[in-house]
Scaffold this motif. Structure first.
Motif, PDB file in Angstrom:
ATOM      1  N   PHE A  39      31.221  82.914  58.151  1.00  0.00           N
ATOM      2  CA  PHE A  39      31.539  84.246  58.644  1.00  0.00           C
ATOM      3  C   PHE A  39      30.307  84.779  59.358  1.00  0.00           C
ATOM      4  O   PHE A  39      29.210  84.243  59.218  1.00  0.00           O
ATOM      5  N   ARG A  40      30.500  85.844  60.119  1.00  0.00           N
ATOM      6  CA  ARG A  40      29.354  86.476  60.779  1.00  0.00           C
ATOM      7  C   ARG A  40      29.530  87.981  60.807  1.00  0.00           C
ATOM      8  O   ARG A  40      30.651  88.488  60.768  1.00  0.00           O
ATOM      9  N   GLN A  41      28.409  88.653  60.873  1.00  0.00           N
ATOM     10  CA  GLN A  41      28.434  90.114  60.911  1.00  0.00           C
ATOM     11  C   GLN A  41      27.387  90.607  61.882  1.00  0.00           C
ATOM     12  O   GLN A  41      26.183  90.373  61.695  1.00  0.00           O
ATOM     13  N   ALA A  42      27.851  91.284  62.917  1.00  0.00           N
ATOM     14  CA  ALA A  42      26.967  91.883  63.907  1.00  0.00           C
ATOM     15  C   ALA A  42      26.653  93.320  63.483  1.00  0.00           C
ATOM     16  O   ALA A  42      27.424  93.921  62.721  1.00  0.00           O
ATOM     17  N   GLY A  44      26.657  97.047  62.886  1.00  0.00           N
ATOM     18  CA  GLY A  44      27.683  98.060  63.074  1.00  0.00           C
ATOM     19  C   GLY A  44      29.103  97.549  63.053  1.00  0.00           C
ATOM     20  O   GLY A  44      30.042  98.316  63.281  1.00  0.00           O
ATOM     21  N   LYS A  45      29.280  96.273  62.773  1.00  0.00           N
ATOM     22  CA  LYS A  45      30.620  95.682  62.758  1.00  0.00           C
ATOM     23  C   LYS A  45      30.935  95.086  61.393  1.00  0.00           C
ATOM     24  O   LYS A  45      30.044  94.823  60.589  1.00  0.00           O
ATOM     25  N   GLU A  46      32.221  94.858  61.158  1.00  0.00           N
ATOM     26  CA  GLU A  46      32.627  94.242  59.910  1.00  0.00           C
ATOM     27  C   GLU A  46      32.363  92.733  59.951  1.00  0.00           C
ATOM     28  O   GLU A  46      32.297  92.126  61.026  1.00  0.00           O
ATOM     29  N   ARG A  47      32.252  92.162  58.771  1.00  0.00           N
ATOM     30  CA  ARG A  47      32.090  90.722  58.682  1.00  0.00           C
ATOM     31  C   ARG A  47      33.382  90.042  59.146  1.00  0.00           C
ATOM     32  O   ARG A  47      34.469  90.431  58.730  1.00  0.00           O
ATOM     33  N   GLU A  48      33.240  89.032  60.006  1.00  0.00           N
ATOM     34  CA  GLU A  48      34.419  88.396  60.564  1.00  0.00           C
ATOM     35  C   GLU A  48      34.395  86.899  60.353  1.00  0.00           C
ATOM     36  O   GLU A  48      33.332  86.270  60.283  1.00  0.00           O
ATOM     37  N   PHE A  49      35.594  86.346  60.289  1.00  0.00           N
ATOM     38  CA  PHE A  49      35.768  84.916  60.096  1.00  0.00           C
ATOM     39  C   PHE A  49      35.334  84.142  61.328  1.00  0.00           C
ATOM     40  O   PHE A  49      35.604  84.565  62.465  1.00  0.00           O
ATOM     41  N   MET A  83      27.074  74.926  66.865  1.00  0.00           N
ATOM     42  CA  MET A  83      27.448  75.987  67.792  1.00  0.00           C
ATOM     43  C   MET A  83      26.940  75.632  69.180  1.00  0.00           C
ATOM     44  O   MET A  83      25.729  75.532  69.390  1.00  0.00           O
ATOM     45  N   ASN A  84      27.842  75.437  70.108  1.00  0.00           N
ATOM     46  CA  ASN A  84      27.506  75.100  71.498  1.00  0.00           C
ATOM     47  C   ASN A  84      27.952  76.217  72.428  1.00  0.00           C
ATOM     48  O   ASN A  84      28.768  77.068  72.060  1.00  0.00           O
ATOM     49  N   SER A  85      27.421  76.200  73.610  1.00  0.00           N
ATOM     50  CA  SER A  85      27.781  77.189  74.638  1.00  0.00           C
ATOM     51  C   SER A  85      27.698  78.606  74.087  1.00  0.00           C
ATOM     52  O   SER A  85      28.621  79.404  74.246  1.00  0.00           O
ATOM     53  N   LEU A  86      26.599  78.896  73.446  1.00  0.00           N
ATOM     54  CA  LEU A  86      26.447  80.194  72.784  1.00  0.00           C
ATOM     55  C   LEU A  86      26.426  81.336  73.785  1.00  0.00           C
ATOM     56  O   LEU A  86      25.908  81.204  74.910  1.00  0.00           O
ATOM     57  N   LYS A  87      26.976  82.462  73.350  1.00  0.00           N
ATOM     58  CA  LYS A  87      27.058  83.662  74.172  1.00  0.00           C
ATOM     59  C   LYS A  87      26.335  84.806  73.468  1.00  0.00           C
ATOM     60  O   LYS A  87      26.220  84.796  72.234  1.00  0.00           O
ATOM     61  N   PRO A  88      25.885  85.801  74.198  1.00  0.00           N
ATOM     62  CA  PRO A  88      25.227  86.949  73.552  1.00  0.00           C
ATOM     63  C   PRO A  88      26.101  87.593  72.482  1.00  0.00           C
ATOM     64  O   PRO A  88      25.576  88.072  71.465  1.00  0.00           O
ATOM     65  N   GLU A  89      27.405  87.583  72.668  1.00  0.00           N
ATOM     66  CA  GLU A  89      28.296  88.182  71.673  1.00  0.00           C
ATOM     67  C   GLU A  89      28.398  87.362  70.393  1.00  0.00           C
ATOM     68  O   GLU A  89      29.028  87.795  69.420  1.00  0.00           O
ATOM     69  N   ASP A  90      27.799  86.183  70.358  1.00  0.00           N
ATOM     70  CA  ASP A  90      27.729  85.406  69.121  1.00  0.00           C
ATOM     71  C   ASP A  90      26.580  85.868  68.228  1.00  0.00           C
ATOM     72  O   ASP A  90      26.447  85.391  67.097  1.00  0.00           O
ATOM     73  N   THR A  91      25.753  86.770  68.726  1.00  0.00           N
ATOM     74  CA  THR A  91      24.631  87.285  67.948  1.00  0.00           C
ATOM     75  C   THR A  91      25.129  87.988  66.690  1.00  0.00           C
ATOM     76  O   THR A  91      25.965  88.894  66.766  1.00  0.00           O
ATOM     77  N   ALA A  92      24.616  87.551  65.552  1.00  0.00           N
ATOM     78  CA  ALA A  92      25.060  88.096  64.266  1.00  0.00           C
ATOM     79  C   ALA A  92      24.281  87.415  63.150  1.00  0.00           C
ATOM     80  O   ALA A  92      23.579  86.425  63.380  1.00  0.00           O
ATOM     81  N   GLN A 117      20.081  84.663  60.527  1.00  0.00           N
ATOM     82  CA  GLN A 117      20.228  85.408  61.774  1.00  0.00           C
ATOM     83  C   GLN A 117      20.334  84.451  62.962  1.00  0.00           C
ATOM     84  O   GLN A 117      19.525  83.532  63.117  1.00  0.00           O
ATOM     85  N   VAL A 118      21.298  84.705  63.796  1.00  0.00           N
ATOM     86  CA  VAL A 118      21.444  84.005  65.078  1.00  0.00           C
ATOM     87  C   VAL A 118      21.381  85.052  66.183  1.00  0.00           C
ATOM     88  O   VAL A 118      22.158  86.011  66.171  1.00  0.00           O
TER      89      VAL A 118
END
Length: 122
Positions: A39-42, A44-49, A83-92, A117-118
């Motif tokens: 799971f990941r959590q950015a 201000g956001k909820e933890r997501e699958f 994790m490949n082709s990482l995007k800024p929105e994967d930060t969490a 942390q990623v």
């Protein structure tokens, strides 16, 4: 005492790759019976699958499908997330979890690691 410990997080540029690992201890011979999830959590956001795996297969969130791969090493009691082709929105902060089913809900998992942390820079 069951413990999960994540490693492998860090800072990477967009388009790059990281491999997260989760070392499980205290499960004894029952580790193979558990479903393992990421799971990941950015901020201000909820933890997501993100992804999960058990003896019958794998499951991925749509946002990471075809970019991330989850695997489980029964001999080492570890689960990894490539994790490949990482995007800024994967930060969490990425968390490893253990439960009985390959589920997307956090409530379905009994044990959690402390997280790693990623950060993906653009």
């Amino acid at each position: 005492q069951v413990q999960l410990e994540e490693s492998g997080g860090g800072l990477v540029q967009a388009g790059g790759s990281l491999r997260l690992s989760c070392a499980a201890s205290g499960f004894g011979r029952t580790f193979s019976n558990y479903a393992m999830g990421w799971f990941r959590q950015a901020p201000g956001k909820e933890r997501e699958f993100v992804a999960a795996i058990n003896w019958s297969g794998t499951r991925y969130a749509d946002s990471v499908k075809d970019r991330f791969t989850i695997s489980k090493d029964y001999s080492q009691n570890t689960v990894s997330l490539q994790m490949n082709s990482l995007k800024p929105e994967d930060t969490a902060v990425y968390y490893c979890a253990a439960g009985w089913t390959v589920a997307v809900l956090t409530a379905s998992y009994n044990y959690w690691g402390q997280g790693t942390q990623v950060t993906v820079s653009s």
